[in-house]
Design a protein around this motif. Structure first.
Motif, mmCIF file in Angstrom:
data_model
loop_
_atom_site.group_PDB
_atom_site.id
_atom_site.type_symbol
_atom_site.label_atom_id
_atom_site.label_comp_id
_atom_site.label_asym_id
_atom_site.label_seq_id
_atom_site.Cartn_x
_atom_site.Cartn_y
_atom_site.Cartn_z
ATOM 1 N N LEU A 29 50.262 14.288 58.127
ATOM 2 C CA LEU A 29 49.489 15.529 58.167
ATOM 3 C C LEU A 29 48.119 15.229 58.766
ATOM 4 O O LEU A 29 47.436 14.311 58.323
ATOM 5 N N THR A 54 47.857 22.544 54.130
ATOM 6 C CA THR A 54 49.167 22.431 54.788
ATOM 7 C C THR A 54 50.241 22.526 53.719
ATOM 8 O O THR A 54 50.238 21.743 52.761
ATOM 9 N N GLN A 66 42.708 21.347 59.518
ATOM 10 C CA GLN A 66 44.071 20.882 59.292
ATOM 11 C C GLN A 66 44.951 21.673 60.238
ATOM 12 O O GLN A 66 45.029 22.892 60.149
ATOM 13 N N HIS A 67 45.588 20.987 61.131
ATOM 14 C CA HIS A 67 46.267 21.678 62.226
ATOM 15 C C HIS A 67 47.653 22.162 61.869
ATOM 16 O O HIS A 67 48.184 23.070 62.478
ATOM 17 N N ASN A 68 48.270 21.519 60.890
ATOM 18 C CA ASN A 68 49.612 21.919 60.484
ATOM 19 C C ASN A 68 49.494 22.835 59.283
ATOM 20 O O ASN A 68 49.033 22.423 58.229
ATOM 21 N N HIS A 69 49.912 24.088 59.449
ATOM 22 C CA HIS A 69 49.810 25.008 58.327
ATOM 23 C C HIS A 69 51.051 24.963 57.448
ATOM 24 O O HIS A 69 50.969 25.180 56.241
ATOM 25 N N HIS A 70 52.181 24.705 58.094
ATOM 26 C CA HIS A 70 53.429 24.682 57.340
ATOM 27 C C HIS A 70 54.337 23.638 57.966
ATOM 28 O O HIS A 70 54.597 23.688 59.176
ATOM 29 N N VAL A 71 54.777 22.695 57.146
ATOM 30 C CA VAL A 71 55.649 21.621 57.620
ATOM 31 C C VAL A 71 56.911 21.616 56.781
ATOM 32 O O VAL A 71 56.847 21.691 55.545
#
Lengths: 112, 115
Positions: A21, A106, A6-11
């Motif tokens: 995501l 994420t 999962q490339h997005n850790h915080h959105v």
């Protein structure tokens, strides 16, 4: 061994913004794919799943995910997020009806 | 509303102490998983059981961790001796294998802090 990225850790999004995501998995065979969600202070719960058939899967609360085999991806989407969608989202895979492998998660923060 | 129950919810202990975490799976479920959640590694699979038999514990540090299911209503994860790097949230999850619905039911986790 399987892995899930999962490339997005915080959105961080504002309400009514669209969400996507990313999730990529490594296994090339038959996989089952899942998205789980963990709301603050609660346990992980199933959001949606893909086993076979239509690659566009609808889940609860207006979420959907698309399985793209050629890209080894299973991205989660929602056209318009709400403050109540603030949570941590986990992508997971399972093969041979046994082990589940989870991504690192994420964290989604929706600003009212 | 059936749910997986984990105890303790929070545990603070000192390095070297023994820690035991307990999980009560949903009645009738025949698979039980232990996961560890950290910022760096995400959700790591530590061990899983089917019909109380351990099927895979390759994700678990063998020298200090042990997992058991003394009976169908109780799964335990023990750390002895504990170390600061064991600080994490430990989740238990249960489900059916045969139904192949795919869904795991998670407990609320045990947050462990080792000082």
């Amino acid at each position: 061994a399987q892995s899930v990225s999962q490339h997005n850790h915080h959105v961080i999004l504002s309400e009514a913004a669209s969400l996507e995501l990313g999730c990529n998995y490594s296994y090339g065979g038959t996989v089952n794919l899942f998205w789980y969600v963990q709301y603050p202070g609660q346990h992980l719960q199933l959001l949606l799943k893909y086993f076979s058939g239509d690659p566009l899967v609808k889940g609860i609360k207006g979420f959907e995910a698309e399985f793209i085999k050629s890209k080894f991806s299973f991205n989660l989407r929602k056209p318009s997020v709400q403050w109540s969608d603030t949570a941590e989202y986990f992508c997971a895979t399972r093969y041979n009806f046994n082990k589940f492998y989870f991504g690192s998660g994420t964290k989604l923060n929706v600003k009212p | 509303d059936a749910r997986v129950t984990q105890t303790p919810r929070h545990k603070v202990t000192e390095m070297g102490q023994e820690v035991t975490m307990r999980c009560q799976p949903i009645l009738g479920h025949n698979t039980v998983f232990w996961y560890r959640q950290t910022m760096m590694q995400g959700l790591e699979l530590l061990a899983y059981f089917r019909n109380r038999a351990p099927l895979d514990d390759s994700g678990m540090p063998k020298d200090r961790f042990s997992a058991e299911m003394p009976d169908a209503t109780l799964a335990t994860l023990k750390i002895q001796p504990s170390e600061p790097r064991d600080s994490a949230v430990y989740f238990c999850a249960s489900g059916f294998r045969e139904l192949r619905t795919g869904e795991l039911f998670f407990g609320e986790g045990s947050r462990l802090t080792v000082l």
